[in-house]
Design an enzyme around this catalytic site. Structure first.
Site, short mmCIF file in Angstrom:
data_model
loop_
_atom_site.label_atom_id
_atom_site.label_comp_id
_atom_site.label_asym_id
_atom_site.label_seq_id
_atom_site.Cartn_x
_atom_site.Cartn_y
_atom_site.Cartn_z
N ASP A 16 18.83 -9.59 25.64
CA ASP A 16 18.47 -8.17 25.60
C ASP A 16 19.69 -7.30 25.26
O ASP A 16 20.82 -7.69 25.55
CB ASP A 16 17.89 -7.78 26.96
CG ASP A 16 17.05 -6.53 26.88
OD1 ASP A 16 16.77 -6.06 25.76
OD2 ASP A 16 16.68 -6.01 27.94
N HIS A 33 20.26 -6.39 16.07
CA HIS A 33 19.59 -7.70 16.01
C HIS A 33 20.40 -8.67 15.15
O HIS A 33 20.51 -9.85 15.45
CB HIS A 33 18.17 -7.54 15.45
CG HIS A 33 17.25 -6.77 16.35
ND1 HIS A 33 17.17 -6.99 17.70
CD2 HIS A 33 16.36 -5.76 16.09
CE1 HIS A 33 16.27 -6.18 18.24
NE2 HIS A 33 15.77 -5.42 17.29
N LEU A 127 22.47 -31.08 22.26
CA LEU A 127 21.66 -30.06 22.94
C LEU A 127 20.42 -29.68 22.13
O LEU A 127 20.46 -29.62 20.90
CB LEU A 127 22.55 -28.82 23.15
CG LEU A 127 21.91 -27.54 23.67
CD1 LEU A 127 22.81 -26.88 24.71
CD2 LEU A 127 21.60 -26.56 22.54
C1 FPP Z 1 15.97 -7.24 22.66
O1 FPP Z 1 16.81 -6.25 22.17
C2 FPP Z 1 16.00 -8.39 21.86
C3 FPP Z 1 14.91 -8.94 21.23
C4 FPP Z 1 13.75 -8.23 20.67
C5 FPP Z 1 14.89 -10.36 21.14
C6 FPP Z 1 16.19 -10.95 20.71
C7 FPP Z 1 16.32 -10.92 19.26
C8 FPP Z 1 17.40 -11.34 18.61
C9 FPP Z 1 18.65 -11.89 19.21
C10 FPP Z 1 17.32 -11.29 17.18
C11 FPP Z 1 16.86 -12.63 16.70
C12 FPP Z 1 15.46 -12.63 16.51
C13 FPP Z 1 14.84 -13.53 15.77
C14 FPP Z 1 13.41 -13.31 15.54
C15 FPP Z 1 15.52 -14.67 15.16
P1 FPP Z 1 16.24 -4.80 22.26
O2 FPP Z 1 15.85 -4.38 20.91
O3 FPP Z 1 15.12 -4.75 23.27
O4 FPP Z 1 17.48 -4.04 22.81
P2 FPP Z 1 17.47 -2.68 23.67
O5 FPP Z 1 16.85 -3.03 25.01
O6 FPP Z 1 18.91 -2.35 23.76
O7 FPP Z 1 16.67 -1.68 22.89
#
Ligand code: FPP
Length: 238
Positions: A16, A33, A127
């Site tokens: 997150d 992301h 892993l």
């Molecule tokens: C939350 O960040 C993260 C996600 C939606 C999932 C994790 C995604 C990645 C690491 C990108 C890789 C994804 C794929 C499909 C390969 P957020 O957007 O909720 O962050 P915030 O809480 O700061 O808004």
């Protein structure tokens, strides 16, 4: 002689904080992301080096489809490039790629790319890097219930093992340590069956900043926890 620290066999991570990481830098969320994706392989290698056998990462939830279309499209593009890269780097580094969740809602080309990346790493012995995509625990449990009925399991034959065998994680061990970064203290529909006895570790660090020091802290915390699985240790019985 020093006793080696207990290492979790299976770590699950909620990655997150990408959006906030980007906003703090005046960048679009998608950049967060993108930087988040770049952390995946190094963290997997750090875990492998420490003896972790399974790392399951929450990449996209069943609820994430509700995000703005532009962001969903960007996440799908990132999945596509991640598959290109991981197909190579996992072979190089002896990691086995796996998916929990579904790819049914992806276009055929991307589905094939995901299957191909999993296939080329199938024989690796290191892993298991497990990506949770279009994954939600409630959806998984509903699918398992349907599957149990299709398999003709009678009520008396229904056990924790038969249910577990119908989950996406069949043949994977339960989660030992769940790590969530980004400062939120919740499970967000992630591996709720599998974390029944997991140790939970929450950190303020945002996922794109997650690295070895934070992993070390989580592992040190885990090594110091007293896992009782609902029972008591001998010395606690009086
Ligand atoms: C939350 O960040 C993260 C996600 C939606 C999932 C994790 C995604 C990645 C690491 C990108 C890789 C994804 C794929 C499909 C390969 P957020 O957007 O909720 O962050 P915030 O809480 O700061 O808004």
């Amino acid at each position: 002689m020093a006793v080696p620290a207990r290492v979790p066999r299976h770590i699950a991570m909620i990655m997150d904080g990408n959006g906030r990481w980007a906003r703090a830098r005046g960048l679009p969320r998608v950049e967060g992301h993108r930087h988040g994706v770049e952390r995946i392989h190094p963290v997997a290698l750090d875990c492998a080096r420490r003896g972790v056998e399974y790392l399951t990462l929450y990449a996209f939830s069943t609820e994430n489809w509700r995000r703005p279309r532009k962001e969903v499209r960007a996440l799908l593009r990132l999945l596509s490039s991640l598959m290109d890269e991981e197909a190579e780097t996992c072979v190089r580094d002896n990691l086995r790629l796996r998916l929990v969740g579904t790819v049914q809602r992806l276009d055929t080309a991307l589905q094939e790319k995901v299957h191909e990346a999993i296939e080329v790493t199938r024989e690796n012995t290191g892993l298991t890097l497990c990506l949770a995509f279009d994954y939600g625990s409630r959806d998984e449990i509903v699918r398992a219930a349907r599957e149990l009925i299709l398999r003709g399991i009678e009520p008396d034959g229904m056990t924790e093992e038969t249910v577990a065998q119908c989950l996406f994680t069949a043949d994977m061990p339960d989660v030992d340590l769940l790590v969530r970064c980004g400062g939120e203290i919740r499970l967000s529909n992630f591996l709720m069956w599998q974390v029944a006895y997991a140790e939970l570790y929450f950190t303020e660090v945002l996922w794109p900043d997650f690295g070895e020091p934070e992993l070390e802290s989580a592992l040190a915390e885990f090594a110091g926890r007293n896992r009782r699985y609902g029972a008591l240790k001998n010395e606690e019985i009086r």
